[in-house]
Design a protein around this motif. Structure first.
Motif, PDB file in Angstrom:
ATOM      1  N   LEU A  73       6.245 -10.662  -3.355  1.00  0.00           N
ATOM      2  CA  LEU A  73       7.606 -10.155  -3.143  1.00  0.00           C
ATOM      3  C   LEU A  73       8.265  -9.835  -4.484  1.00  0.00           C
ATOM      4  N   GLU A  74       8.048 -10.701  -5.460  1.00  0.00           N
ATOM      5  CA  GLU A  74       8.622 -10.429  -6.789  1.00  0.00           C
ATOM      6  C   GLU A  74       8.087  -9.103  -7.342  1.00  0.00           C
ATOM      7  N   ASP A  75       6.779  -8.856  -7.152  1.00  0.00           N
ATOM      8  CA  ASP A  75       6.192  -7.575  -7.600  1.00  0.00           C
ATOM      9  C   ASP A  75       6.861  -6.405  -6.880  1.00  0.00           C
ATOM     10  N   LEU A  76       7.043  -6.562  -5.579  1.00  0.00           N
ATOM     11  CA  LEU A  76       7.631  -5.467  -4.788  1.00  0.00           C
ATOM     12  C   LEU A  76       9.058  -5.182  -5.265  1.00  0.00           C
ATOM     13  N   ARG A 102      13.843  -3.461  -1.317  1.00  0.00           N
ATOM     14  CA  ARG A 102      14.902  -4.469  -1.210  1.00  0.00           C
ATOM     15  C   ARG A 102      14.521  -5.420  -0.083  1.00  0.00           C
ATOM     16  N   PHE A 103      14.799  -6.725  -0.288  1.00  0.00           N
ATOM     17  CA  PHE A 103      14.418  -7.721   0.719  1.00  0.00           C
ATOM     18  C   PHE A 103      15.650  -8.423   1.274  1.00  0.00           C
ATOM     19  N   VAL A 116      12.074   1.288   0.332  1.00  0.00           N
ATOM     20  CA  VAL A 116      11.761   0.394   1.443  1.00  0.00           C
ATOM     21  C   VAL A 116      12.799  -0.719   1.559  1.00  0.00           C
ATOM     22  N   VAL A 117      13.209  -1.002   2.793  1.00  0.00           N
ATOM     23  CA  VAL A 117      13.990  -2.208   3.068  1.00  0.00           C
ATOM     24  C   VAL A 117      13.127  -3.116   3.926  1.00  0.00           C
ATOM     25  N   LEU A 118      12.942  -4.354   3.447  1.00  0.00           N
ATOM     26  CA  LEU A 118      12.068  -5.317   4.109  1.00  0.00           C
ATOM     27  C   LEU A 118      12.950  -6.448   4.644  1.00  0.00           C
ATOM     28  N   VAL A 119      12.765  -6.756   5.925  1.00  0.00           N
ATOM     29  CA  VAL A 119      13.660  -7.710   6.591  1.00  0.00           C
ATOM     30  C   VAL A 119      12.836  -8.812   7.240  1.00  0.00           C
ATOM     31  N   ASP A 120      13.301 -10.055   7.144  1.00  0.00           N
ATOM     32  CA  ASP A 120      12.652 -11.124   7.913  1.00  0.00           C
ATOM     33  C   ASP A 120      13.685 -12.157   8.310  1.00  0.00           C
ATOM     34  N   ARG A 121      13.510 -12.687   9.503  1.00  0.00           N
ATOM     35  CA  ARG A 121      14.459 -13.703   9.927  1.00  0.00           C
ATOM     36  C   ARG A 121      14.157 -15.051   9.277  1.00  0.00           C
ATOM     37  N   ARG A 122      12.965 -15.191   8.678  1.00  0.00           N
ATOM     38  CA  ARG A 122      12.676 -16.393   7.892  1.00  0.00           C
ATOM     39  C   ARG A 122      13.342 -16.263   6.520  1.00  0.00           C
ATOM     40  N   ALA A 161       0.836  -1.206   0.000  1.00  0.00           N
ATOM     41  CA  ALA A 161       0.000   0.000   0.000  1.00  0.00           C
ATOM     42  C   ALA A 161       0.872   1.257   0.000  1.00  0.00           C
ATOM     43  N   LEU A 162       1.978   1.200   0.744  1.00  0.00           N
ATOM     44  CA  LEU A 162       2.864   2.377   0.841  1.00  0.00           C
ATOM     45  C   LEU A 162       3.477   2.720  -0.504  1.00  0.00           C
ATOM     46  N   ILE A 163       4.032   1.716  -1.196  1.00  0.00           N
ATOM     47  CA  ILE A 163       4.719   2.059  -2.459  1.00  0.00           C
ATOM     48  C   ILE A 163       3.731   2.339  -3.583  1.00  0.00           C
ATOM     49  N   THR A 164       2.489   1.847  -3.435  1.00  0.00           N
ATOM     50  CA  THR A 164       1.469   2.184  -4.436  1.00  0.00           C
ATOM     51  C   THR A 164       1.098   3.666  -4.322  1.00  0.00           C
TER      52      THR A 164
END
Ligand SMILES: Cc1cc2nc3c(=O)[nH]c(=O)nc-3n(C[C@H](O)[C@H](O)[C@H](O)COP(=O)(O)OP(=O)(O)OC[C@H]3O[C@@H](n4cnc5c(N)ncnc54)[C@H](O)[C@@H]3O)c2cc1C
Length: 485
Positions: free
Chosen positions: A110-113, A120-121, A43-49, A34-37
């Motif tokens: 995620l691919e779309d983002l 960045r992920f 944006v930097v998106l982080v997950d420990r998974r 929603a934010l980037i739309t």
């Protein structure tokens, strides 16, 4: 060529971004989308998974969404085909995705983002030393550290992280001689069992029971340890798109029940009488409410299980007995004990969604985590001042006890009033696929919708006044600490 998650380059020692989102589950992804739309934010998106999708990556294999796919995921991508099931226990209702479908969907999201060039992920990574201006990002694989400097906000998308049986820490002990498995392992039996003891009163336990019954296990062979009984939502009233008149009818009936109720006990009587809350056992007053959703068909199946143990929570499982808070029951080597006791929705105290360079994703409208996260993303991108943003996004802690229905409904209703008074936000909501209630205008000639809207307008204000009074009367227990079902 579109970049893919596996093509993510090695992180430099220091990076800068507008938004650092910690947690790439349903909430973090719906927010980012929603934010980037609505902005050109970086944006930097982080997950420990390892990948996106949060707890769905570790879900039990037979799980499905409890509510329709049609309003789950992110706004910019449809999940499934928005069709109504013709057969099975969900017949007549919008389809519900499996965990595998959800994980595949989030991979595509995620691919779309990434393809947007704004995101960045970093998977297998976590934030150490987190502050409002960034964090030290640590790789769980190499131990390498990257300093992330944040120009605008750090977004906490793990504040309400979901606890599930596969990854939680059990609150009870078990001896090696007792056959105890997480619900995920039901599909990998070590051998036939003489009986199944399902531990937990929440939706996961219901799913386990339904799966056992549907797989041919007779109800007499299932023993269900249910420390608390729950008020449940009827899926018939959680339907979007062509069936949205049902959803609006449900909301209007809740408001009417609240407006007319004389006290808290009368309120729950009325909510049950008008079909907005249902229960498993008519003889037992539920003390829990956690947004679990069932169809009437599922309810009837679950009611076939008569061996229900109500002796509080399990404390210990020995080879020959189960010790509970309020007593013990015998067990044996042929019994498989199925752990469905994880907390699920996290109970955490409300805090301002927007504050001091930080955004904490929380519930606003009840039981709609993806919609809420997207709403917060849109509001962040479209409004300038935190006071206005917080007015549109009041935090609304997840419900736990039965009486938590009262403040949860009250806060959601107050938020709705604020949204309806904001033309720009109303327009956004009308085109947001995560908004289960969109499309009312297309059904104005439907008699169900007509009478629902009339009931809603007549009761909205008196309902909020009454709920506020009940809230003061009932107090607000259950928040700020974890409970297990
Ligand atoms: C069985 C089941 C069925 C459900 N069905 C529905 C449904 O039909 N509809 C609905 O709306 N909701 C449903 N829910 C509710 C569900 O919990 C939410 O829809 C949603 O998936 C929760 O997403 P989340 O992002 O808040 O949490 P999570 O999925 O838990 O994601 C949080 C993420 O944060 C990461 N993380 C945590 N700490 C850190 C850290 N320090 N650094 C980096 N990363 C971190 C975790 O690894 C995780 O990936 C269901 C839940 C369950 C358990």
């Amino acid at each position: 060529m579109r970049p893919t998650p596996s093509a993510v380059p090695k992180a430099p020692a220091q990076i800068e971004t507008d938004y650092l989102i910690v947690g790439a589950g349903a909430a973090g992804l719906a927010f980012a989308d929603a934010l980037i739309t609505a902005s050109d934010a970086d944006v930097v998106l982080v997950d420990r998974r390892h990948g996106p999708g949060g707890h769905w990556n570790d879900a039990y294999p037979f799980v499905r969404l409890h509510q329709p796919s049609a309003f789950y995921g992110v706004n910019s991508r449809v999940l499934g085909s928005d069709s109504i099931d013709g057969t099975g226990p969900n017949a007549g209702f919008y389809q519900r995705a499996t965990a595998a479908e959800i994980c595949d969907y989030y991979q595509r999201v995620l691919e779309d983002l990434l393809a947007s060039g704004q995101v960045r992920f970093f998977g297998m990574s976590y934030c150490a030393r987190r502050g409002p201006d960034g964090c030290r990002l640590m790789s769980r694989l190499t131990g390498e550290a990257t300093t992330v400097r944040v120009r605008r906000r750090v977004v906490d998308a793990r504040y309400l992280e979901t606890s599930i049986p596969m990854t939680h820490t059990r609150s009870f002990s078990a001896e090696p001689g007792a056959r105890l498995i997480p619900v995920n392992d039901l599909v990998r039996p070590a051998g036939p069992a003489s009986g199944y003891t399902v531990i937990g009163g929440g939706k996961t336990a219901m799913d386990a029971c339904l799966w056992l019954l549907g797989s041919g296990v007779p109800p007499e062979v299932i023993r269900w340890i249910r420390p608390r009984d729950a008020w449940l939502l009827d899926r018939a009233y959680q339907q979007p798109l062509d069936l949205v008149p049902w959803l609006i009818e449900g909301v209007s009936l809740c408001l009417e029940a609240a407006a007319q109720a004389e006290d808290v006990s009368d309120l729950f009587g009325r909510l049950e009488a008008c079909g907005q809350l249902v229960r498993l056992d008519p003889a037992v007053e539920p003390t829990m409410y956690r947004c679990a959703t069932v169809s009437q068909d599922e309810l009837a199946s679950l009611q076939r299980i008569e061996n229900v143990v109500r002796l509080g929570r399990v404390v210990h499982i020995a080879p020959d007995q189960i010790v509970l808070e309020d007593g013990s029951i015998p067990t044996g080597g042929g019994q498989v004990h199925v752990d469905c006791s994880a907390a699920g929705l996290r109970l955490a105290p409300a805090r301002p969604v927007f504050a001091d360079g930080r955004i904490t994703l929380q519930q606003i409208r009840t039981c709609q985590p993806a919609f809420n996260a997207a709403l917060i993303g849109y509001v962040e991108a479209s409004r300038h001042h935190d006071t206005e943003k917080n007015l549109l996004c009041p935090p609304n802690p997840y419900p736990d006890t039965a009486t938590d229905w009262i403040p949860a409904t009250c806060t959601a209703q107050r938020a709705l009033t604020a949204w309806l008074g904001d033309a720009e936000l109303s327009a956004w909501m009308e085109q947001a696929r995560l908004n289960a209630a969109r499309g009312i205008g297309a059904h104005l000639t439907d008699p169900r919708m007509k009478s629902a809207l009339a009931r809603m307008f007549a009761n909205a204000e008196p309902a909020v006044t009454k709920l506020q009074a009940f809230q003061a009367q009932a107090g607000r227990p259950g928040h700020g600490h974890q409970r297990r079902s």
